[in-house]
Design an enzyme around this catalytic site. Structure first.
Site, PDB file in Angstrom:
ATOM      1  N   ASN A   1      -7.852   4.867  -1.900  1.00 57.79           N
ATOM      2  CA  ASN A   1      -7.435   3.651  -1.654  1.00 57.79           C
ATOM      3  C   ASN A   1      -6.883   2.671  -2.720  1.00 57.79           C
ATOM      4  O   ASN A   1      -6.862   3.342  -4.120  1.00 57.79           O
ATOM      5  CB  ASN A   1      -8.499   2.860  -0.802  1.00 57.79           C
ATOM      6  CG  ASN A   1      -7.915   1.969   0.096  1.00 57.79           C
ATOM      7  OD1 ASN A   1      -6.849   1.881   0.384  1.00 57.79           O
ATOM      8  ND2 ASN A   1      -8.714   0.940   0.662  1.00 57.79           N
TER       9      ASN A   1
ATOM     10  N   HIS B   1      -1.930   0.924   7.492  1.00 59.41           N
ATOM     11  CA  HIS B   1      -2.425   1.303   5.994  1.00 59.41           C
ATOM     12  C   HIS B   1      -2.102   2.546   5.648  1.00 59.41           C
ATOM     13  O   HIS B   1      -2.144   3.440   5.889  1.00 59.41           O
ATOM     14  CB  HIS B   1      -3.782   1.017   5.923  1.00 59.41           C
ATOM     15  CG  HIS B   1      -4.442   0.867   4.161  1.00 59.41           C
ATOM     16  ND1 HIS B   1      -3.629   0.010   3.403  1.00 59.41           N
ATOM     17  CD2 HIS B   1      -5.300   1.351   3.678  1.00 59.41           C
ATOM     18  CE1 HIS B   1      -4.297  -0.171   2.310  1.00 59.41           C
ATOM     19  NE2 HIS B   1      -5.427   0.929   2.529  1.00 59.41           N
TER      20      HIS B   1
ATOM     21  N   CYS C   1       1.026  -1.323  -0.199  1.00 59.72           N
ATOM     22  CA  CYS C   1       0.111  -0.037  -0.042  1.00 59.72           C
ATOM     23  C   CYS C   1       0.831   1.141  -0.079  1.00 59.72           C
ATOM     24  O   CYS C   1       0.354   2.401  -0.586  1.00 59.72           O
ATOM     25  CB  CYS C   1      -1.011  -0.097   1.363  1.00 59.72           C
ATOM     26  SG  CYS C   1      -0.303  -0.309   2.692  1.00 59.72           S
TER      27      CYS C   1
END
Length: 432
Positions: A399, A379, A270
């Site tokens: 995202n 994250h 990520c």
């Protein structure tokens, strides 16, 4: 550590994206032996577990270990406990007469101002036990749902929902046993989603997502990166603050500075998507050209080096590098100043606590601070804008789980309350 520092230090020598690093628990506390403090929430969890049972049919608490997180006036207890079920001889309840059975349970109990609330309770058959001297499970266990009765709250409605999930997300399983196991996980996750929904103070809706058949451990391993805040990195200079006040709202998607939503796959990469999104925006603002950059090949484009999301030999080609970075800056932890910087300078690379995101569907998320602590960052994402919906302030967050998650791949988080650590790791590359 700035999320894009590995990219700056390698400048195109970024190796192929790899799977998530060996997972360490995001909790700062070690598992503790049983203490009166742990026994109180454990006994409360057992009372809830036994609710509705007559005397003689109630389970008994065995060994307990756990840890506690504290924030404000509350505590969150994560417990592991063995539970002794009494013998079963009633044919209406059990399939066959059985002797006393030991279950292994995991409980999460929230204590706010002395009032307990059970947030999660999962129990399954176990041959192993919790050893008090080591404070850990002595061996792993696997609930064999084809051999044990299905949970009492099992319903045809849940079966129908699970079948719809399978169809919607094109799931296939290797065996009937695995399908039953995944259905059990799905059922437990629906309960968890309802609990998260009940505790959310925003407008978010939680429920079925493409991650609904994954355990919490699987989800964290495949899609998060709990070591983001602990990695090595150089100290960055602070960005010069923006003197102008932040506009009431701003969205870089409407101004051509944001590429389409991408998908990191089952890989803890990520941070690379957060980094490239930030660099894409910086390059666009300075050069007027929006390029979709490769998360797997340094500063090459996606067309030249597409992302695969698995371990492989790096095939970086210096001649194909399309952009450059001059510097890096750390941004203010003040959300108003962050908003002003974003509106003036472009999308921002950030990292957050992903609590609840496994079941997020839409709306503005605002979990309790105790449940979404800024100390448990796991994250990395991209801040692309902010605004208000029905007078509820939000951050618009890009995202990297594809467009079939959230609001077409976007997450909306409450703005102004430092929700989930949104303000603690904000940084940006600099392109001159």
């Amino acid at each position: 550590m700035a999320l894009w520092l590995p990219l700056l230090s390698l400048l195109g020598l970024l190796p192929g994206a790899v799977s998530a690093p060996p997972r360490r628990s995001p909790d700062a506390q070690a598992w503790e032996p049983v203490t009166p403090e742990l026994l109180r929430p454990a006994r409360f969890a057992l009372e809830t577990y036994n609710r509705g049972r007559v005397a003689g049919a109630r389970a008994v608490l065995g060994a307990v270990s756990g840890r506690v997180r504290r924030a404000g006036g509350g505590s969150l207890y994560s417990l592991k406990a063995t539970v002794e079920e009494p013998p079963c001889s009633d044919p209406m309840v059990c399939r066959l007469p059985v002797s006393k059975k030991t279950l292994l349970c995991t409980f999460e109990v929230l204590d706010e101002l002395g009032k307990h609330r059970l947030l999660r309770g999962d129990c399954g058959p176990v041959d192993a036990k919790i050893t008090d001297d080591k404070n850990e499970i002595s061996s792993s266990f696997f609930p064999l749902l084809n051999k044990d009765p299905l949970p009492q709250n099992f319903s045809m409605e849940m079966v129908s929902l699970f079948k719809h999930f399978i169809t919607t997300y094109n799931r296939t399983y290797d065996s009937e046993e695995e399908a039953q196991w995944r259905m059990s996980i799905f059922m437990n996750n629906m309960v968890r989603a309802q609990e998260i929904q009940a505790l959310d103070r925003g407008t978010a809706q939680y429920g079925v997502t493409k991650f609904s058949d994954l355990t919490e451990e699987e989800f964290r391993t495949f899609y998060l990166n709990p070591l983001l805040k602990e990695g090595p990195g150089k100290t960055m200079r602070l960005a010069k603050p923006i003197d102008d006040p932040a506009p009431p709202e701003w969205d870089w998607r409407n101004k051509g500075a944001v590429t389409k939503v991408k998908n990191q796959g089952m890989c803890g990469s990520c941070w690379a998507f957060s980094v490239t999104g930030n660099v894409e925006g910086q390059w666009f603002l300075k050069q007027g050209d929006l390029l979709s950059l490769s998360e797997q090949g340094g500063l090459e484009t996606e067309d030249d080096y597409s992302y695969h999301g698995h371990l492989q030999t790096c095939s970086f080609t210096a001649e194909k590098v399309k952009v450059y970075i001059n510097d890096s800056v750390e941004l203010s932890k003040d959300e108003q100043k962050l908003a002003a910087w974003l509106a003036k300078k472009g999308p921002i690379s950030i990292a957050i606590n992903a609590f609840g995101m496994q079941f997020y569907r839409r709306g503005i998320s605002r979990p309790l601070r105790l449940l979404c602590s800024p100390w448990f960052i796991d994250h990395a994402v991209l801040l692309v804008g902010y605004g208000n919906r029905s007078d509820v302030p939000f951050w618009a967050i890009k995202n990297s789980w594809g467009t079939d998650w959230g609001e077409e791949g976007y997450y909306y988080l409450h703005r102004g309350s430092r929700a989930c650590g949104v303000n603690v790791m904000a940084s940006s590359a600099v392109v001159d």
